[in-house]
Design a protein around this motif. Structure first.
Motif, PDB file in Angstrom:
ATOM      1  N   ALA A 207       0.831  -1.206   0.000  1.00 25.96           N
ATOM      2  CA  ALA A 207       0.000   0.000   0.000  1.00 25.96           C
ATOM      3  C   ALA A 207       0.868   1.259   0.000  1.00 25.96           C
ATOM      4  CB  ALA A 207      -0.930   0.002   1.203  1.00 25.96           C
ATOM      5  N   MET A 208       1.948   1.244   0.795  1.00 27.08           N
ATOM      6  CA  MET A 208       2.807   2.418   0.901  1.00 27.08           C
ATOM      7  C   MET A 208       3.652   2.638  -0.343  1.00 27.08           C
ATOM      8  SD  MET A 208       4.036   2.608   4.884  1.00 27.08           S
ATOM      9  CE  MET A 208       5.095   1.165   4.773  1.00 27.08           C
ATOM     10  N   ALA A 209       3.726   1.651  -1.220  1.00 38.18           N
ATOM     11  CA  ALA A 209       4.488   1.811  -2.462  1.00 38.18           C
ATOM     12  C   ALA A 209       3.925   2.938  -3.321  1.00 38.18           C
ATOM     13  CB  ALA A 209       4.485   0.500  -3.248  1.00 38.18           C
ATOM     14  N   ALA A 210       2.663   3.306  -3.090  1.00 39.29           N
ATOM     15  CA  ALA A 210       2.041   4.397  -3.855  1.00 39.29           C
ATOM     16  C   ALA A 210       2.517   5.774  -3.396  1.00 39.29           C
ATOM     17  CB  ALA A 210       0.520   4.310  -3.747  1.00 39.29           C
ATOM     18  N   LEU A 211       3.163   5.850  -2.238  1.00 39.88           N
ATOM     19  CA  LEU A 211       3.649   7.128  -1.731  1.00 39.88           C
ATOM     20  C   LEU A 211       4.712   7.697  -2.669  1.00 39.88           C
ATOM     21  CD1 LEU A 211       3.992   6.294   2.072  1.00 39.88           C
ATOM     22  CD2 LEU A 211       2.265   7.788   1.017  1.00 39.88           C
ATOM     23  N   ASP A 212       4.606   8.995  -2.922  1.00 41.20           N
ATOM     24  CA  ASP A 212       5.543   9.634  -3.837  1.00 41.20           C
ATOM     25  C   ASP A 212       5.654  11.107  -3.472  1.00 41.20           C
ATOM     26  OD1 ASP A 212       7.232   9.625  -6.237  1.00 41.20           O
ATOM     27  OD2 ASP A 212       5.666  10.889  -7.094  1.00 41.20           O
ATOM     28  N   ALA A 213       6.872  11.629  -3.527  1.00 43.42           N
ATOM     29  CA  ALA A 213       7.101  13.039  -3.224  1.00 43.42           C
ATOM     30  C   ALA A 213       8.327  13.511  -3.984  1.00 43.42           C
ATOM     31  CB  ALA A 213       7.300  13.231  -1.715  1.00 43.42           C
ATOM     32  N   PRO A 214       8.376  14.792  -4.352  1.00 45.23           N
ATOM     33  CA  PRO A 214       9.491  15.315  -5.154  1.00 45.23           C
ATOM     34  C   PRO A 214      10.870  15.081  -4.532  1.00 45.23           C
ATOM     35  CG  PRO A 214       7.704  16.907  -5.084  1.00 45.23           C
ATOM     36  CD  PRO A 214       7.332  15.816  -4.127  1.00 45.23           C
ATOM     37  N   LEU A 215      10.963  15.178  -3.193  1.00 48.10           N
ATOM     38  CA  LEU A 215      12.250  15.009  -2.521  1.00 48.10           C
ATOM     39  C   LEU A 215      12.466  13.588  -2.003  1.00 48.10           C
ATOM     40  CD1 LEU A 215      12.489  18.389  -0.545  1.00 48.10           C
ATOM     41  CD2 LEU A 215      13.447  17.812  -2.785  1.00 48.10           C
ATOM     42  N   GLY A 216      11.498  12.700  -2.261  1.00 51.70           N
ATOM     43  CA  GLY A 216      11.686  11.301  -1.912  1.00 51.70           C
ATOM     44  C   GLY A 216      10.840  10.812  -0.759  1.00 51.70           C
ATOM     45  N   VAL A 217      10.920   9.491  -0.532  1.00 52.72           N
ATOM     46  CA  VAL A 217      10.209   8.813   0.558  1.00 52.72           C
ATOM     47  C   VAL A 217      11.229   7.959   1.310  1.00 52.72           C
ATOM     48  CG1 VAL A 217       8.296   7.292   1.194  1.00 52.72           C
ATOM     49  CG2 VAL A 217       8.139   8.702  -0.884  1.00 52.72           C
ATOM     50  N   TYR A 218      11.342   8.188   2.619  1.00 53.88           N
ATOM     51  CA  TYR A 218      12.349   7.504   3.426  1.00 53.88           C
ATOM     52  C   TYR A 218      11.732   7.057   4.758  1.00 53.88           C
ATOM     53  CZ  TYR A 218      15.559   9.803   0.168  1.00 53.88           C
ATOM     54  OH  TYR A 218      16.200  10.238  -0.969  1.00 53.88           O
ATOM     55  N   GLY A 219      12.360   6.057   5.381  1.00 46.26           N
ATOM     56  CA  GLY A 219      11.828   5.589   6.651  1.00 46.26           C
ATOM     57  C   GLY A 219      12.872   4.887   7.504  1.00 46.26           C
ATOM     58  N   VAL A 220      12.487   4.631   8.758  1.00 49.47           N
ATOM     59  CA  VAL A 220      13.347   3.922   9.709  1.00 49.47           C
ATOM     60  C   VAL A 220      12.573   2.760  10.321  1.00 49.47           C
ATOM     61  CG1 VAL A 220      14.800   5.915  10.270  1.00 49.47           C
ATOM     62  CG2 VAL A 220      12.687   5.522  11.570  1.00 49.47           C
ATOM     63  N   LEU A 221      13.266   1.962  11.097  1.00 52.81           N
ATOM     64  CA  LEU A 221      12.678   0.806  11.761  1.00 52.81           C
ATOM     65  C   LEU A 221      12.200   1.157  13.161  1.00 52.81           C
ATOM     66  CD1 LEU A 221      15.483  -1.781  10.853  1.00 52.81           C
ATOM     67  CD2 LEU A 221      13.195  -1.665   9.814  1.00 52.81           C
ATOM     68  N   GLY A 222      11.172   0.421  13.631  1.00 55.47           N
ATOM     69  CA  GLY A 222      10.698   0.538  14.995  1.00 55.47           C
ATOM     70  C   GLY A 222      10.834  -0.800  15.710  1.00 55.47           C
ATOM     71  N   ASN A 223      10.534  -0.823  16.995  1.00 56.60           N
ATOM     72  CA  ASN A 223      10.675  -2.062  17.767  1.00 56.60           C
ATOM     73  C   ASN A 223       9.773  -3.179  17.255  1.00 56.60           C
ATOM     74  OD1 ASN A 223       8.923   0.067  19.107  1.00 56.60           O
ATOM     75  ND2 ASN A 223       8.161  -1.740  20.178  1.00 56.60           N
ATOM     76  N   HIS A 224       8.543  -2.858  16.829  1.00 59.71           N
ATOM     77  CA  HIS A 224       7.638  -3.890  16.324  1.00 59.71           C
ATOM     78  C   HIS A 224       8.138  -4.496  15.025  1.00 59.71           C
ATOM     79  CE1 HIS A 224       4.053  -3.838  18.996  1.00 59.71           C
ATOM     80  NE2 HIS A 224       4.551  -2.653  19.329  1.00 59.71           N
ATOM     81  N   ASP A 225       8.926  -3.750  14.268  1.00 63.09           N
ATOM     82  CA  ASP A 225       9.470  -4.287  13.024  1.00 63.09           C
ATOM     83  C   ASP A 225      10.495  -5.383  13.315  1.00 63.09           C
ATOM     84  OD1 ASP A 225       7.953  -2.394  11.535  1.00 63.09           O
ATOM     85  OD2 ASP A 225       9.430  -0.872  12.044  1.00 63.09           O
ATOM     86  N   TYR A 226      11.181  -5.268  14.430  1.00 60.09           N
ATOM     87  CA  TYR A 226      12.072  -6.340  14.877  1.00 60.09           C
ATOM     88  C   TYR A 226      11.253  -7.525  15.395  1.00 60.09           C
ATOM     89  CZ  TYR A 226      16.525  -3.803  14.619  1.00 60.09           C
ATOM     90  OH  TYR A 226      17.651  -3.162  14.173  1.00 60.09           O
ATOM     91  N   TRP A 227      10.206  -7.239  16.154  1.00 60.02           N
ATOM     92  CA  TRP A 227       9.430  -8.301  16.786  1.00 60.02           C
ATOM     93  C   TRP A 227       8.654  -9.151  15.781  1.00 60.02           C
ATOM     94  CZ3 TRP A 227       6.975  -4.724  21.069  1.00 60.02           C
ATOM     95  CH2 TRP A 227       7.983  -4.365  21.973  1.00 60.02           C
ATOM     96  N   HIS A 228       8.153  -8.549  14.709  1.00 57.22           N
ATOM     97  CA  HIS A 228       7.237  -9.252  13.806  1.00 57.22           C
ATOM     98  C   HIS A 228       7.855  -9.687  12.487  1.00 57.22           C
ATOM     99  CE1 HIS A 228       4.567  -7.905  16.826  1.00 57.22           C
ATOM    100  NE2 HIS A 228       4.422  -6.682  16.373  1.00 57.22           N
ATOM    101  N   GLY A 229       9.099  -9.280  12.216  1.00 57.74           N
ATOM    102  CA  GLY A 229       9.711  -9.723  10.966  1.00 57.74           C
ATOM    103  C   GLY A 229      10.669  -8.704  10.391  1.00 57.74           C
ATOM    104  N   LEU A 230      11.892  -8.665  10.888  1.00 55.89           N
ATOM    105  CA  LEU A 230      12.866  -7.670  10.454  1.00 55.89           C
ATOM    106  C   LEU A 230      13.213  -7.821   8.979  1.00 55.89           C
ATOM    107  CD1 LEU A 230      14.828  -5.376  11.043  1.00 55.89           C
ATOM    108  CD2 LEU A 230      16.493  -7.092  11.812  1.00 55.89           C
TER     109      LEU A 230
END
Length: 275
Positions: free
Chosen positions: A105-128
């Motif tokens: 779903a988030m693959a549709a996100l788009d912006a002139p300067l880009g799309v970036y992100g970081v990891l959270g604790n749940h991302d480690y817990w449920h499937g890094l």
């Protein structure tokens, strides 16, 4: 007999009240608020004055947060037309099977300067590994102890991100790379507690989530559970840390229980200003 009638009447009055409270909590959990803070980023070149940044964090797609909800958040973000989109971590909840649909779903996100992100604790817990694969498949830049230069008309500022404080290893120095104290540096950190002991003078602003704004907040402003070592200091909004400023979003999803009270989900649409 009178006592029995009284107890029945009391119970009959309490149960509807509890039902209404739960119903409201469920309603508020989907009542997204678009907040529009304006924040000064030290050393930001005038070419970036007025740059808009959408912060989406703590989506927690899972049994409590539907894919329809995630898609609605994506559509709303695109309608706002931000210059830059950043993601603050915690994309799934409870099971790995929710990770791929969320990033799809988030693959549709788009912006002139880009799309970036970081990891959270749940991302480690449920499937890094599945989460990191999701970043790649959605073409979203993962900023785990890493940074990029955002450029416009010959000027630039540093957009950097660090690993999750609870589950990873935070390395601000690696994230900022060759940035100097004269450069504007915007740092993504899922957990705002990073700011309390962060001493690097180059960081002008940290964007975080994690606390959900308490998720349940009493009318007095007290929150019974805040996942922070510093109480309600990093509950929400713009906060002054010892060495920098931090903006904490209330996030978009829920954990533990599928409701919010006094802490609506937040899609942050901020405007950056040069000093």
């Amino acid at each position: 007999m009178n006592r029995r009638i009284f107890l029945k009447a009391a119970l009959a009055s309490v149960v509807p009240g509890l039902g209404c409270g739960v119903a409201y909590g469920l309603f508020e959990s989907g009542w997204v608020q678009v907040t529009r803070p304006t924040i000064t980023l030290p050393h930001l070149p005038k070419e970036f004055d007025g740059t808009t940044v959408a912060l989406l964090t703590d989506i927690h797609h899972g049994p409590f947060t539907s894919l329809d909800y995630v898609n609605a958040v994506v559509r709303t973000t695109l309608a706002l037309r931000p210059d830059l989109i950043v993601l603050g971590g915690d994309y799934s909840l409870k099971e790995e099977k929710y990770i791929h649909p969320c990033f799809n779903a988030m693959a549709a996100l788009d912006a002139p300067l880009g799309v970036y992100g970081v990891l959270g604790n749940h991302d480690y817990w449920h499937g890094l590994e599945a989460t990191r694969a999701g970043f790649q498949e959605a073409k979203i830049g993962e900023l785990t102890n890493y940074g990029v230069w955002i450029e416009r008309h010959g000027s630039r500022f540093r957009l950097a991100g660090v690993d999750d404080l609870w589950m990873g290893k935070v390395d601000v120095k690696a994230a900022l790379g060759d940035a100097t104290t004269e450069d504007a540096c915007l740092l993504l950190s899922h957990n705002p507690d990073v700011a309390e002991k962060m001493r690097d003078p180059r960081v002008g602003l940290i964007l975080s989530g994690h606390t959900h704004g308490g998720q349940v907040v009493f009318p007095t402003g007290d929150a019974p559970f805040v996942p922070s070592h510093y109480g309600t200091k990093y509950l929400k909004g713009l906060v002054q840390a010892p060495n920098t400023q931090v903006y904490i979003s209330r996030g978009l999803g829920t954990t533990s229980a599928p409701f919010r009270v006094g802490s609506r989900p937040e899609l942050t649409f901020m405007t950056l200003r040069s000093a």
